[in-house]
Design a protein around this motif. Structure first.
Motif, mmCIF file in Angstrom:
data_model
loop_
_atom_site.group_PDB
_atom_site.id
_atom_site.type_symbol
_atom_site.label_atom_id
_atom_site.label_comp_id
_atom_site.label_asym_id
_atom_site.label_seq_id
_atom_site.Cartn_x
_atom_site.Cartn_y
_atom_site.Cartn_z
ATOM 1 N N GLY A 78 0.806 -1.214 0.000
ATOM 2 C CA GLY A 78 0.000 0.000 0.000
ATOM 3 C C GLY A 78 0.838 1.261 0.000
ATOM 4 N N VAL A 79 1.969 1.237 0.706
ATOM 5 C CA VAL A 79 2.850 2.420 0.731
ATOM 6 C C VAL A 79 3.464 2.645 -0.649
ATOM 7 C CG1 VAL A 79 4.969 3.374 1.701
ATOM 8 C CG2 VAL A 79 3.302 2.270 3.202
ATOM 9 N N VAL A 80 3.926 1.558 -1.294
ATOM 10 C CA VAL A 80 4.461 1.700 -2.660
ATOM 11 C C VAL A 80 3.384 2.263 -3.579
ATOM 12 C CG1 VAL A 80 5.424 0.462 -4.634
ATOM 13 C CG2 VAL A 80 6.112 -0.173 -2.306
ATOM 14 N N TRP A 81 2.182 1.712 -3.462
ATOM 15 C CA TRP A 81 1.063 2.181 -4.298
ATOM 16 C C TRP A 81 0.748 3.652 -4.046
ATOM 17 C CZ3 TRP A 81 -3.646 4.109 -2.633
ATOM 18 C CH2 TRP A 81 -4.587 4.338 -3.632
ATOM 19 N N ALA A 82 0.700 4.066 -2.781
ATOM 20 C CA ALA A 82 0.351 5.446 -2.454
ATOM 21 C C ALA A 82 1.382 6.422 -3.008
ATOM 22 C CB ALA A 82 0.225 5.613 -0.941
ATOM 23 N N LEU A 83 2.651 6.058 -2.931
ATOM 24 C CA LEU A 83 3.693 6.921 -3.493
ATOM 25 C C LEU A 83 3.564 7.022 -5.012
ATOM 26 C CD1 LEU A 83 6.760 5.798 -1.353
ATOM 27 C CD2 LEU A 83 5.844 8.127 -1.476
ATOM 28 N N GLN A 84 3.354 5.887 -5.653
ATOM 29 C CA GLN A 84 3.212 5.902 -7.108
ATOM 30 C C GLN A 84 1.937 6.618 -7.530
ATOM 31 O OE1 GLN A 84 3.538 1.685 -8.010
ATOM 32 N NE2 GLN A 84 5.746 1.865 -8.378
ATOM 33 N N ALA A 116 7.460 3.491 8.710
ATOM 34 C CA ALA A 116 8.856 3.074 8.565
ATOM 35 C C ALA A 116 9.171 2.781 7.106
ATOM 36 C CB ALA A 116 9.131 1.854 9.437
ATOM 37 N N VAL A 117 8.280 2.052 6.432
ATOM 38 C CA VAL A 117 8.474 1.762 5.010
ATOM 39 C C VAL A 117 8.480 3.056 4.205
ATOM 40 C CG1 VAL A 117 7.433 0.673 2.975
ATOM 41 C CG2 VAL A 117 7.523 -0.569 5.153
ATOM 42 N N LEU A 118 7.551 3.949 4.511
ATOM 43 C CA LEU A 118 7.470 5.220 3.790
ATOM 44 C C LEU A 118 8.756 6.023 3.959
ATOM 45 C CD1 LEU A 118 5.619 7.199 2.186
ATOM 46 C CD2 LEU A 118 4.940 8.145 4.402
ATOM 47 N N THR A 119 9.254 6.117 5.176
ATOM 48 C CA THR A 119 10.482 6.877 5.436
ATOM 49 C C THR A 119 11.654 6.288 4.673
ATOM 50 O OG1 THR A 119 9.641 7.458 7.642
ATOM 51 C CG2 THR A 119 11.993 7.745 7.254
ATOM 52 N N LEU A 137 0.003 10.401 3.231
ATOM 53 C CA LEU A 137 0.363 9.330 2.304
ATOM 54 C C LEU A 137 0.214 7.961 2.966
ATOM 55 C CD1 LEU A 137 3.525 10.763 0.511
ATOM 56 C CD2 LEU A 137 1.437 9.974 -0.620
ATOM 57 N N ALA A 138 0.689 7.846 4.208
ATOM 58 C CA ALA A 138 0.566 6.579 4.917
ATOM 59 C C ALA A 138 -0.896 6.244 5.186
ATOM 60 C CB ALA A 138 1.355 6.633 6.226
ATOM 61 N N GLN A 139 -1.685 7.241 5.540
ATOM 62 C CA GLN A 139 -3.113 7.008 5.757
ATOM 63 C C GLN A 139 -3.788 6.558 4.474
ATOM 64 O OE1 GLN A 139 -5.608 10.391 6.080
ATOM 65 N NE2 GLN A 139 -7.209 9.348 7.256
ATOM 66 N N ARG A 140 -3.423 7.166 3.349
ATOM 67 C CA ARG A 140 -4.023 6.766 2.071
ATOM 68 C C ARG A 140 -3.708 5.309 1.749
ATOM 69 N NH1 ARG A 140 -6.603 7.764 -2.355
ATOM 70 N NH2 ARG A 140 -5.751 7.375 -4.440
ATOM 71 N N ALA A 141 -2.502 4.869 2.082
ATOM 72 C CA ALA A 141 -2.161 3.465 1.880
ATOM 73 C C ALA A 141 -3.120 2.560 2.652
ATOM 74 C CB ALA A 141 -0.718 3.216 2.321
ATOM 75 N N PHE A 145 -5.902 1.493 -0.091
ATOM 76 C CA PHE A 145 -5.321 0.249 -0.586
ATOM 77 C C PHE A 145 -5.685 -0.940 0.301
ATOM 78 C CE2 PHE A 145 -2.193 -2.950 -1.554
ATOM 79 C CZ PHE A 145 -2.048 -2.849 -2.928
ATOM 80 N N VAL A 146 -5.361 -0.831 1.583
ATOM 81 C CA VAL A 146 -5.661 -1.946 2.487
ATOM 82 C C VAL A 146 -7.151 -2.029 2.769
ATOM 83 C CG1 VAL A 146 -5.141 -2.983 4.727
ATOM 84 C CG2 VAL A 146 -3.361 -1.749 3.486
ATOM 85 N N GLY A 147 -7.815 -0.855 2.807
ATOM 86 C CA GLY A 147 -9.261 -0.846 3.015
ATOM 87 C C GLY A 147 -9.684 -0.673 4.448
ATOM 88 N N VAL A 148 -8.801 -0.166 5.301
ATOM 89 C CA VAL A 148 -9.142 0.101 6.705
ATOM 90 C C VAL A 148 -9.501 1.584 6.829
ATOM 91 C CG1 VAL A 148 -8.314 0.103 9.080
ATOM 92 C CG2 VAL A 148 -7.615 -1.723 7.515
#
Length: 356
Positions: A78-84, A116-119, A137-141, A145-148
């Motif tokens: 989700g973090v990779v997706w949110a950045l892209q 941590a992944v985002l950083t 960005l992390a919240q959007r992931a 993406f995850v759906g929470v």
């Protein structure tokens, strides 16, 4: 290129279920952290390993949509997706993850992982993303993406916190203020299994949003108690009353801390728990027993922290009383035939950063 980054879990001093209602929250970062070691890859692929699954790895290409399974790897994807999705170029990488943030305890292990992944990926990609933009960005992931359907509090606390301070966050404007906090907080992990947490959390959010629509306000942050009394549905009225009174408790807590009256926030913490129990209905017996036992043992105040339906209680105590309060809660759990709790003292710690 190699980088290492870590991000903490969090407890919320006060301000529960107010973040997705555009309200106020007051969390602080825990000393427990998730660490990501990242090595840039020549391929447009991400491979993830972890300490808790030795010998196992998961690889994925460009994430296109949520997997729907909500496994811990989905938070990385989700973090990779949110950045892209935000238009950033993210190189492939090998990621190894370790963590001492308790999982399933309501201490935001998922936000610690995301942040941590985002950083790490921001540094690995040489991206110029302001720190203040990173929680969204992390919240959007997690949301898209995850759906929470979480609010932004957990990610903001994980990224923006400072040692020795709680983080006052206005969840509408995203303005923050670091509030000095030197009280002794005992965290009691009740180890209660989360019960219906996903569906019930989403239901609380949709009910609050429906209440705001009925009141013709942008969010319940804009309502007052006279507005709440106009709601016709009794369940909706209880949910809205919690949000309105909880926002007021956050601001009163900040005022007391600013005046150096740390112990006087205790009753507000306890009132918050009572509201979460009676109006928002997100506590479980283990949480209620832990709060009652801590208060009986002399805590200034105690409340559940996190989304509820299990997880942790925090108690504001004197340093000299930590052992006695801990033992009193353990004895109460034994009498109730609950799984023995785990407890630790938490001091406000630093947010996400690169490791040397």
């Amino acid at each position: 290129m190699r980088v290492s980054a870590s991000a903490p879990g969090r407890v919320n001093l006060i301000g529960e279920h107010t973040d997705y209602n555009a309200g106020f929250v007051l969390p602080f970062a825990l000393p427990y952290r998730t660490t990501v070691h990242a090595v840039r890859s020549l391929r447009q692929k991400w491979t993830v390993t972890s300490d808790w699954a030795p010998g196992q790895s998961t690889s994925f290409g460009k994430p296109e949509s949520a997997a729907g399974s909500a496994t811990w790897v989905d938070y990385v994807r989700g973090v990779v997706w949110a950045l892209q999705d935000a238009g950033h170029e993210v190189p492939g990488a090998d990621l190894h993850i370790s963590s001492d943030v308790p999982v399933g305890s309501g201490l935001s292990s998922s936000a610690a992982l995301e942040c941590a992944v985002l950083t790490a990926l921001i540094e690995l990609s040489d991206l110029d993303i302001p720190v203040t933009d990173r929680p969204a960005l992390a919240q959007r992931a997690e949301n898209a993406f995850v759906g929470v359907p979480c609010g932004i509090m957990d990610q903001a606390a994980s990224v923006l916190s400072e040692a020795g301070h709680a983080l006052l966050l206005d969840c509408r404007t995203l303005e923050t203020e670091h509030i000095p906090f030197d009280g002794t907080i005992l965290v009691i992990d009740t180890r209660a299994p989360h019960r219906l947490v996903d569906g019930e959390y989403a239901l609380r959010r949709t009910t609050c949003e429906a209440a705001a629509r009925e009141l013709l306000v942008p969010a319940l942050r804009d309502a007052d108690l006279s507005d709440v009394d106009r709601l016709t549905d009794p369940v909706m009225r209880r949910r809205a009353r919690h949000v309105v009174t909880e926002n007021a408790r956050v601001l009163e807590t900040v005022a007391l801390l600013a005046a150096g009256k740390v112990h006087e926030i205790g009753p507000l913490m306890t009132d918050s728990h009572t509201s979460l129990k009676n109006d928002f209905e997100v506590t479980v017996p283990e949480l209620d027993v832990a709060v009652a036992a801590a208060l009986e043992a002399g805590a200034y105040g105690a409340r559940m922290t996190g989304g509820g339906f299990g997880g942790c209680v925090i108690a504001l105590v004197e340093p000299r009383d930590v052992a006695f309060v801990t033992e009193s809660v353990e004895a109460a759990f034994a009498r109730s035939k609950f799984t023995p709790p785990r407890s630790f003292v938490a001091a406000p710690s630093a947010g996400a950063h690169l490791e040397k």
